[in-house]
Design an enzyme around this catalytic site. Sequence first.
Site, PDB file in Angstrom:
ATOM      1  N   TYR A  43       0.703  -1.245  -0.228  1.00  0.00           N
ATOM      2  CA  TYR A  43       0.007  -0.014  -0.035  1.00  0.00           C
ATOM      3  C   TYR A  43       0.995   1.283  -0.141  1.00  0.00           C
ATOM      4  CZ  TYR A  43      -4.213  -2.517   0.362  1.00  0.00           C
ATOM      5  OH  TYR A  43      -5.345  -3.252   0.082  1.00  0.00           O
ATOM      6  N   GLU A  58       5.174 -27.112  16.979  1.00  0.00           N
ATOM      7  CA  GLU A  58       4.288 -26.833  15.881  1.00  0.00           C
ATOM      8  C   GLU A  58       2.968 -26.136  16.177  1.00  0.00           C
ATOM      9  OE1 GLU A  58       3.645 -30.032  12.949  1.00  0.00           O
ATOM     10  OE2 GLU A  58       2.313 -28.791  11.836  1.00  0.00           O
ATOM     11  N   ASP A  84       3.803 -32.655  14.338  1.00  0.00           N
ATOM     12  CA  ASP A  84       2.811 -33.563  14.093  1.00  0.00           C
ATOM     13  C   ASP A  84       3.679 -34.721  13.140  1.00  0.00           C
ATOM     14  OD1 ASP A  84       0.608 -32.349  14.930  1.00  0.00           O
ATOM     15  OD2 ASP A  84      -0.125 -31.671  13.060  1.00  0.00           O
TER      16      ASP A  84
END
Lengths: 355, 613
Positions: A96, A189, A241
Amino acid sequence: MDKQSALVDLLRKHGAQIYDDIDNGNFPKFTIPSRSVSNIVYDKKIRQYILGANMAVRSSRNTSQLRSFTQLMWLAFFANRLTGQKKSSTLRDVYYSSQAFAVDFEDQSESDNIIVDLEAVLASPRESFHVFPEERSSVFGDLTIEYTVPGYEGKKTNLSDHPDGYAIGPSLTSSEFTETSAEVVIAIEKGGLFTRFVEEQVDKKFKAIIVDTGGQAPRSTRTLLKRLHDELSLPVVILTDGDVYGEHIAMVIKSGSANAAHLRGLTVPDAKWVGVWATDIEKYKLPTIPMTESDIKRCHDLLKDPRYQEGIWKKELEVFLKIKRKAELEAFSKYGLTNITDKYLPQKLELAKSL
Amino acid sequence: MSSKETFTQISPSEFFYRNRDLAGFSNPTRSLYTAVREFVENSLDACDQKGILADVHMSIKAVDAEKQDPKQYILTVRDNGPGIESNHVPLAFGTVLYGSKFGLKQARGMFGLGATMAILYGQITTNKPVVVKSSTDGKIQDEYEMLLDIQKNKPVILKHETKEVSKSGLSVSICLEGDYAKAGTKIRDYVYQTSLITPYATITFDDPKGEKYRYTKVIRTMPPSPTIIRPHPHGIDVETIRRMLLDTHYQIPAVDDNMISKVRKELGLANKNLSHSEIMVKTQKKWKTLTRPVRIIMALVSFLKMDFEKLSKTTIEEIDIANKKLTYWDFGESQSISIDMDPESFYYKQLANTVQGETITSFLTKRFQRVGPTTALKFAEYAKFKPEHRIGTMTNQELVKLTDGLQTFDDFMAPDPSCLAPLGESPLKKGMERFFEPDFLEVVQRGASAYSGFPFVIEMGIAYGGKISSRGMKVYRFANRIPLLYDEGSDVVLKVVNDTDWSRYKIKGDPPLVIVSHICSTRVPYKTVGKENVADRPEIERELKLALLSLSRKLSSFMSKRGQADAAIKRKNLYSKYIPLIAQFCTELAGKKNEPNYKQMITEEPIVEEKTD
């Protein structure tokens, strides 16, 4: 900081060169390392992907490059202002801001790309010129820091003062580390498990600083991990995981990503992935879900990556491919909410020492 | 077994009346369009032939403007041509098959038949007469009002008056049933396109709605007019050969009273009665001054051994050259008498030549274009004729053999294109320039070529950009200076244009592109009776391709130059936009107060774009 003033010098040097070119009636140009796939190579010595020797010329004479040349010039100009005024910005913010200077970007991905170009020219991550990522991960543990950002200079805080943890933003990553009792850094995680770890006082029980990576670790988080390891000599262990993506989250913390091949200093080569391994799924009899087609494809892809050619990295991928099942960190809840902190974590921390 | 069928002969008018669909008068829409074409083309042809720069004024007015189409219209076409002699007017416009356009050269129409058909159609649908005004000298004008007696194929003159005028020319006005609502677009297209291919003519059209279309001449010189030439052997058929043979070898004149008095006159014996031998002496003396028919009669007399008295009571029945027998009917004795002819006699040779016609080699060299004595001999060998074979003795079988030979013999030279009238590169270019005002214009006229013995020339023009507003390629097709408006899809020109890979010539998308193609030939190979699309003969297709190829190459180089110019402008714009920004940013980066001087960089024309990877 020395590093910061070196960067400002570099910006000035480039600016002066281009100024002189124009003043002499020459179209300015410069070279930047090529980021094309063919120029990304794996450096075994420093254990990360780096850019090869190919350089690309950006010339303002070439009309197809003129626009991006101008964009890059503007970004350097903007970065110079940011660092000079000690202000920070984000990728979206940069997009922007460009509009105030009549420099047009089609979309944010175009401006993101120019930011990576500037990183490559300066050989510094964007955080060094005060462009920070949107995503915030968190840190918790006994670490006292002293802020260096304007308005907070000299102010101290301890990262265990707030139970939700501290967001890893520009002020935290740029702070000085003054004191800690921690002996290990645990990167995890998932936010949910991070909260569990705080509740179960893992920080105290294991003298640990707990870092939530929020999935794939953002660069500021990787910078923080590297500083904790390098400046405080703390070992870093990673819990993810039990799937291919988790394994790769650990690998990126350890040795970076191909996307950031133009940057150094974002990796923790000594970091250790301690779980959840494919072999843990059997060992701890974890509830599993079947791997998807894309999981399996990803598995085959990673097996071709030079970093996955040895040790647990290769072995675990092969087991995943064999059992074709995966398990999440939350799977331990099957055996009680504290099972992961009471049983699994101690075993893995112990194991990490021998890895 | 008996049949009550009767066979009656019908007049040509009757024939066309019954088969008007064939000539393009199938419905009010098509008929109005066809009538316009026939009259306009007649006017243009008449002016062309006399080397007059044509001014053709056409108007269509509704008899009753309020009525719905189809309705009656008055079609008037007026020109500044040579006009038609007063006494020819009734025949030319009041009978079918009276025309002046016989012979082998390029013209718009074939025989001037169409105009009469239009008049016939007008009469059938409205029962109103045709009005013809003609002045050949520019002083006196003859005005005729006529109807056509279809059964007798004869004009019925209703009115004939003369008045003084100041200009020569012809004006034809008919009343016919038409549908302008439907035919209008085609007629306007026709007028527009005809003007495009006839830039030396002024053509105007006042339409029934009060719209006026004016196309004034762009050039004041006419393309050279074609010459009438002999046919090429490849373009011949059995029937044409038969006709050529008939008017080549002379008929044996009838020995009637008229002929005998002509003979006596030429011999200077109008009132004298001499004996046979005395007559023959006189004949030998006068031989060189005698006309051909008289010579033949005298040759016969030499064998008949008669005086004039006896000759007048005789009719020749057969001259059998092969058996050297002469047979005649003797009225006095009421019987046929055969006598032998002496083949060594001078008169025998004269007779044989006449009856048998010339030799095949002499026939070929005299009657066809591009055949010399050597070629004729070669041909005779090829077609297995003796070179001295007499054409007068040919059987039907030999005639077919001769025709086949003429069509297939490869060593004839290409047809003579002097019978063609292409427009020429400069007039075509000027015409296209005026009509399209393009950015790019190129025209090409190919050399003459031939298909099946018919010579043809391809002219083509290509225009791009400028005031061409149409998006996509527009192809204007012309044949012998006539626009072809219908059946575009199946035309060979379209095929060639569509087969071209335009992207190779830097033409993409829907370009503002116009192609004008003009085929000139003594016989344009139309695919259909409607004569609106040209068949894809390989020779024609090849010429079209070559013409288009040479034009598109030039267009391509124009496009790339234009591309370069566009790129230079684009580049300059980009520099003007971005270099000041770069200057602004690097000034602050370098910590300088004043911006570098970049003016020169955005005003100067950069030469070559730098190539970087």
